[in-house]
Motif scaffolding. Structure first.
Motif, PDB file in Angstrom:
ATOM      1  N   ILE A 177       1.082  -1.431  -0.138  1.00 39.19           N
ATOM      2  CA  ILE A 177       0.287   0.142  -0.020  1.00 39.19           C
ATOM      3  C   ILE A 177       1.153   1.870   0.280  1.00 39.19           C
ATOM      4  O   ILE A 177       2.412   1.268   0.877  1.00 39.19           O
ATOM      5  CB  ILE A 177      -0.785   0.275   1.171  1.00 39.19           C
ATOM      6  N   ASP A 178       0.434   1.966  -1.288  1.00 38.13           N
ATOM      7  CA  ASP A 178       1.032   3.532  -0.634  1.00 38.13           C
ATOM      8  C   ASP A 178       0.469   4.494  -0.349  1.00 38.13           C
ATOM      9  O   ASP A 178      -1.212   5.039  -0.434  1.00 38.13           O
ATOM     10  CB  ASP A 178       1.507   3.566  -2.241  1.00 38.13           C
ATOM     11  N   TYR A 179       0.855   4.843   1.570  1.00 40.11           N
ATOM     12  CA  TYR A 179       0.486   5.734   1.943  1.00 40.11           C
ATOM     13  C   TYR A 179       1.356   6.681   1.679  1.00 40.11           C
ATOM     14  O   TYR A 179       2.265   6.761   1.905  1.00 40.11           O
ATOM     15  CB  TYR A 179       0.473   5.142   3.983  1.00 40.11           C
ATOM     16  N   GLU A 180       1.076   7.383   1.336  1.00 37.70           N
ATOM     17  CA  GLU A 180       1.680   8.816   0.802  1.00 37.70           C
ATOM     18  C   GLU A 180       3.627   9.504   1.178  1.00 37.70           C
ATOM     19  O   GLU A 180       4.250   9.356   1.020  1.00 37.70           O
ATOM     20  CB  GLU A 180       1.116  10.111   0.471  1.00 37.70           C
ATOM     21  N   LEU A 232       3.572  -0.967  -7.470  1.00 32.23           N
ATOM     22  CA  LEU A 232       3.874  -0.477  -6.369  1.00 32.23           C
ATOM     23  C   LEU A 232       5.691   0.199  -6.503  1.00 32.23           C
ATOM     24  O   LEU A 232       6.056   1.335  -5.699  1.00 32.23           O
ATOM     25  CB  LEU A 232       3.873  -0.417  -5.504  1.00 32.23           C
ATOM     26  N   PRO A 255       1.824   2.167 -11.383  1.00 32.04           N
ATOM     27  CA  PRO A 255       0.508   2.930 -10.921  1.00 32.04           C
ATOM     28  C   PRO A 255      -0.314   3.424 -10.131  1.00 32.04           C
ATOM     29  O   PRO A 255      -1.256   3.814  -9.468  1.00 32.04           O
ATOM     30  CB  PRO A 255      -0.007   2.126 -12.304  1.00 32.04           C
ATOM     31  N   LEU A 256      -0.262   1.887  -8.750  1.00 34.00           N
ATOM     32  CA  LEU A 256      -0.842   2.320  -7.813  1.00 34.00           C
ATOM     33  C   LEU A 256      -0.065   2.907  -7.224  1.00 34.00           C
ATOM     34  O   LEU A 256      -0.630   3.709  -5.412  1.00 34.00           O
ATOM     35  CB  LEU A 256      -0.873   0.778  -6.934  1.00 34.00           C
ATOM     36  N   ARG A 257       1.310   3.637  -7.560  1.00 35.93           N
ATOM     37  CA  ARG A 257       1.482   4.664  -6.060  1.00 35.93           C
ATOM     38  C   ARG A 257       0.292   6.320  -6.568  1.00 35.93           C
ATOM     39  O   ARG A 257       0.185   6.611  -7.612  1.00 35.93           O
ATOM     40  CB  ARG A 257       3.116   5.104  -6.679  1.00 35.93           C
ATOM     41  N   LYS A 258       0.578   6.677  -5.412  1.00 32.48           N
ATOM     42  CA  LYS A 258      -0.116   7.759  -5.439  1.00 32.48           C
ATOM     43  C   LYS A 258      -0.112   8.909  -6.337  1.00 32.48           C
ATOM     44  O   LYS A 258      -1.030  10.054  -6.943  1.00 32.48           O
ATOM     45  CB  LYS A 258      -0.650   8.202  -3.564  1.00 32.48           C
ATOM     46  N   TYR A 260       1.174   8.683  -9.348  1.00 34.53           N
ATOM     47  CA  TYR A 260       1.478   8.234 -10.494  1.00 34.53           C
ATOM     48  C   TYR A 260       0.776   8.338 -11.719  1.00 34.53           C
ATOM     49  O   TYR A 260      -1.024   9.436 -11.664  1.00 34.53           O
ATOM     50  CB  TYR A 260       0.978   6.196 -10.420  1.00 34.53           C
TER      51      TYR A 260
END
Lengths: 267, 335, 366
Positions: A177-180, A232, A255-258, A260
């Motif tokens: 998961i990408d939490y910023e 990620l 792509p799943l990075r916020k 992106y």
């Protein structure tokens, strides 16, 4: 009602609720300077029977918030106000319910002793600082959750699998998961012999996310880790075959990075 | 038929040449007609077994012209050839596969009088010539320059070699009892008792081996749809593909006819029902055999290559050999 | 001495037996597979990424397109995740409708597997028989929700449509009919010598390997582990029904076949009980806020889909859209064992093994 209509009305609804929410926030800030349950004990007596029912319903969801949540805790208070509101007329009552909940917070989760036991075993076998955090995720069916330090992530996973009192042989899921502010790996382990589950998490540096792979422990972790690498950009050390499994090696970005940027902005 | 024999003995000339062609044309059209309707029948039977209608649009309610339309379509389709294919072999392969299938037909007696070439060794001729088709299939698989086609071709060669032997051996029993390799004589020997009753083991072995020779389920490995896509003819289109298709069905025709002749007594009627003309008898028995092949196709899964080999060499061949000994003993003791 | 060479063979992405756009790069020596490398991603649509911009209700139709053969379970898993996170109650009638729909879907999904697997093995007829029954199930589900494949039936807190009049009776009538047909399938295929030869001992693995590779569903149960989430962690109202977990012993394609066939019978048992207990009336939607905004938190739920354990992870920031949505897609996990199973096998077994794993490419690629 069709899907679209649904959403439209949802949006309208939302606009209406913007103001009250803000009010809630202020009120709450006044009433609950801290998560101190003593402060809120008194409002419980006001509870009507009808309220009690709805309060039990909400019980779990609020409890999560009291727990150290996966993301920044500073937002916890704010999110309380985001609780779903069905009708405007009932709003005042809702407020009461909210106040009623904290006392129930004290009731520890049935899984709390189990988690404590896990933590004890890990601390005993590895190190005191192997665990970053441990809590019962009450919103996810009382799931014991262990947040490992990156250094001990692999050894905790190994211990969880091999220790005879733990026996988490089955890896159900692993993803990132990408939490910023940081990246996170979430692994869900299950013990068939004990019918118990545990979630193992680890927080990673977002700039250069790297962690040891679980694939040497569970071959089934190979592809999901590839997926996390692909979508990620989390790289896994000691992974037998790290590749961009879904998008292909020539894909730019994760792509799943916020942050992106889609290749075609129009889409 | 004396006239034909006279013709065969006469000096070669251009008039003889055309006479031959005109004699064989009806056979050719009969066979092509059969193939057309065998394909339709197969689709209809399969459809019936599989709870669907089968062709039912082109040519009326029963799709009578469906195959005709299909052939026409194949004729006007573009003839594609892979760039890296071995050109002459690619071109030759369908012909090698197709020609023997028609050559074997000349040896089969349909009734006492309708027979085109009355060989002394008709049986041997049939088996020998039908074996040639394998070369065509192997050539096609090789020339296509396609890995799946190559695998199909190889499978086909291995399969043909393995099953040709039990096929031939199972016939030795028939030859022992009839004392002849002439197909007409074999039929005449079965006036009272068809050889299926005398040679039950031989019959079973022959049917199994024949199914393998025909590349039909459960032995359709060379073209295994789900594994090799279409096997050796995966790269063929248009009329070249039609050649393979045609060869397959002509062989079905030929094999069914041969089984009818060898084991079911050809045109011989069931005693007491001799008033029914002999060609009707032949047609009935023949249809039963063809239907059996279709039935098998609709119900059975496919064997695996190693199981196919194992079955051929370890079960079928010993059984065929045992059958020869058994037949010899029975023949010596009771006949 | 003949010089031999290994051949690189591309099975797929257009191959009749890969059941979708799946590519397998196979190194073969003759027909013996030396090495197999699965290549996936041809059908990747980025469901998880798309979901980040969608409201929870809007995500449901996307789940239909993952495992398109059993869309009901996919619908359920996302609804269940949100309901767990928000701690919503689902009315009883809705739960029964969900169970009936899911179990019908499970049978339909297994029927497709049965048909296509037999087709892979070389016989075409069972496919059409299976599709006859599947058609009936699809018609039933069509009556329920107006779609034949991508149902989009469940909603957070309930279901979208109530059962039309007489629908439950139709399901009730379907159960004995399906039982009869199942017996027919067994009669037709199960005892066939050629079929047994094709599946017995093919693609065999042990219990330890199955767990190592995170297999689930029939792929796990075929080794003898009685692990079914409907029993292990009863969700919805599965605890109210009596049914068994069919397990195999040998861990080969044959055991997987037996497991799946038995699972259909078990699903019929559940259906029978669900139809009997079906509440006369009641609501089909629980008390759900108009805007679905789960509280901040994270949730991971898992349920038993026909292909195995399907999980859904939601990290919520308390907004209308999920912060992160992740599906544990059983086919994706189950497929990992393929290279190991294929090593040293021949081409025909490749098809028998791949078919036996029962994958749906929409789910593998997400």
């Amino acid at each position: 009602m069709t899907e679209e209509q649904d959403h439209q009305s949802n949006q309208n609804q939302e606009k209406d609720t913007v103001d009250p929410k803000a009010k809630d926030n202020i009120e709450e800030a006044k009433e609950q300077p801290a998560d101190n349950p003593l402060n809120e004990e008194s409002p419980e007596k006001i509870t009507t029977p009808s309220d009690q029912q709805s309060s039990t319903k909400k019980e779990r969801s609020t409890d999560t918030k009291s727990e150290p949540s996966p993301t920044e805790q500073s937002q916890t208070e704010k999110s309380k106000s985001d609780k779903p509101k069905s009708e405007h007329t009932k709003r005042p009552r809702k407020k009461h319910t909210k106040k009623d909940q904290p006392p129930e917070k004290k009731e520890p989760s049935p899984n709390q002793p189990i988690l404590d036991h896990y933590v004890k075993i890990i601390n005993k076998n590895l190190s005191k600082d192997a665990i970053d955090d441990a809590f019962v995720n009450r919103s996810s069916k009382e799931l014991p959750t262990i947040v490992a330090t990156p250094k001990y992530y692999f050894s905790i996973a190994k211990l969880l699998r091999d220790h005879e009192e733990l026996q988490f042989h089955f890896l159900s899921d692993i993803h990132g998961i990408d939490y910023e502010s940081h990246m996170e790996i979430y692994a869900y382990l299950y013990s068939m012999s004990r019918n118990q589950s545990v979630a193992l998490k680890v927080k990673l540096d977002r700039e250069n996310p790297a962690i040891s792979s679980l694939a040497p422990l569970w071959k089934g972790a190979s592809w999901p880790e590839n997926e996390a690498y692909d979508l990620l950009g989390i790289s896994f050390e000691n992974h037998p075959d790290l590749k961009r499994i879904l998008l292909g090696e020539d894909w730019e970005g994760y792509p799943l990075r916020k942050d992106y940027e889609p290749y075609d902005v129009e889409v | 038929m004396e006239w034909v024999s006279g013709l065969l003995a006469s000096e070669p000339s251009s008039s003889n040449f055309f006479t031959y062609i005109f004699i064989s044309l009806p056979l050719l059209s009969v066979v092509l007609g059969f193939v057309t309707y065998a394909i339709l029948a197969e689709r209809k039977v399969l459809g019936y077994i599989q709870l669907r209608y089968g062709p039912n649009r082109t040519g009326g309610k029963f799709g009578l012209l469906q195959t005709v339309a299909d052939v026409l379509k194949l004729l006007i389709k573009e003839d594609t050839r892979p760039k890296q294919a071995d050109r002459p072999l690619f071109w030759l392969a369908p012909i090698i596969a197709f020609v023997p299938s028609f050559m074997v037909l000349s040896a089969i007696p349909f009734t006492e009088s309708v027979v085109f070439a009355n060989f002394g060794v008709g049986l041997l001729y049939f088996i020998a010539v039908s074996g040639l088709t394998t070369i065509g299939i192997l050539t096609a698989g090789w020339a296509s320059n396609n890995k799946y086609a190559l695998m199909g071709g190889m499978r086909s060669a291995a399969q043909m070699i393995s099953y040709e032997i039990p096929l031939l051996m199972s016939l030795v029993g028939v030859v022992l009892f009839s004392g002849s390799m002439n197909l007409i004589e074999i039929v005449e020997q079965q006036q009272y008792v068809p050889y299926i009753l005398v040679q039950p083991i031989g019959f079973i072995i022959f049917v199994i081996a024949a199914t393998a020779e025909l590349n039909r389920i459960p032995f359709d490995l060379p073209e295994a749809e789900s594994e090799l896509i279409a096997g050796y003819h995966v790269e063929y289109s248009g009329f070249r593909f039609a050649f393979f298709m045609l060869a397959e069905y002509v062989y079905l025709f030929a094999m069914s006819a041969l089984i009818t002749v060898l084991f079911l007594g050809g045109w011989q009627p069931i005693p007491g029902l001799g008033f029914i003309p002999d060609f009707v008898w032949f047609a009935i028995k023949f249809s039963i055999v063809v239907y059996m092949f279709m039935w098998i196709r609709a119900t059975w899964p496919r064997l695996r290559a190693d199981q196919l080999m194992e079955f051929g060499w370890k079960i079928l061949l010993p059984a065929a050999m045992a059958n020869i000994f058994l037949s010899a003993i029975v023949k010596e003791l009771f006949f | 001495m003949i010089r031999t060479e290994e051949m690189l063979l591309n099975v797929g992405p257009q191959h009749p037996s890969t059941h979708g756009v799946f590519r397998l790069v196979v190194k073969v020596d003759g027909e013996i597979i030396k090495e197999a490398t699965p290549v996936i991603g041809y059908l990747h649509r980025g469901t998880e990424k798309l979901a980040e911009d969608l409201q929870y209700t809007q995500i449901i139709p996307y789940t239909d397109r993952m495992d398109y053969l059993s869309a009901m379970t996919n619908n359920y898993v996302i609804c269940h995740a949100v309901e767990t996170l928000m701690d919503l109650e689902v009315p009883e009638r809705a739960e029964y409708l969900r169970i009936i729909a899911m179990e019908l879907g499970r049978i339909a999904s297994h029927l497709v597997w049965y048909g296509t697997y037999l087709m892979d093995i070389g016989t075409t007829s069972p496919f059409l028989y299976a599709f006859r029954e599947r058609e009936m199930i699809i018609n039933l589900l069509n009556e329920l929700c107006g779609a034949r494949l991508t149902f989009n039936y469940m909603r957070i807190g309930g279901v979208k449509w109530d059962a039309p009049e007489g629908w439950i009776d139709k399901v009730r009538e379907f159960i004995p009919y399906m039982r009869e047909q199942l017996d027919g399938y067994h009669e037709f295929v199960t005892g066939n010598e050629i079929f047994l030869n094709r599946v017995k001992g093919v693609g065999q693995y042990t219990q330890e390997e199955a767990i190592q590779y995170s297999l689930s569903g029939a792929n796990l149960r075929c080794t003898g582990i009685a692990y079914d989430l409907r029993k292990a962690e009863p969700y919805s109202i599965y605890h109210r029904f009596e049914f068994d977990i069919p397990v195999g012993e040998t861990g080969d394609a044959w055991a997987r076949y037996q497991c799946r066939m038995a699972e259909m019978a078990e699903s019929l048992k559940i259906l029978e009980q669900a139809v009997e207990q079906f509440p006369e009336d009641g609501k089909i939607m629980g008390k759900v806020p108009r805007i679905i905004k789960p509280p901040k938190g994270e949730v991971y739920v898992r349920i038993e889909s026909p292909r195995g354990e399907i999980g859904c992870y939601i990290a919520s920031e308390g907004k209308k859209t999920p912060y992160r949505l992740k599906f544990r897609r059983p086919s994706f996990y189950n497929l990992q064992i393929l290279p190991k199973l294929l090593e040293g096998e021949n081409m025909a077994n490749l098809i028998a093994i791949l078919g036996g794993v029962d994958i749906v490419l929409g789910e593998v690629d997400g």
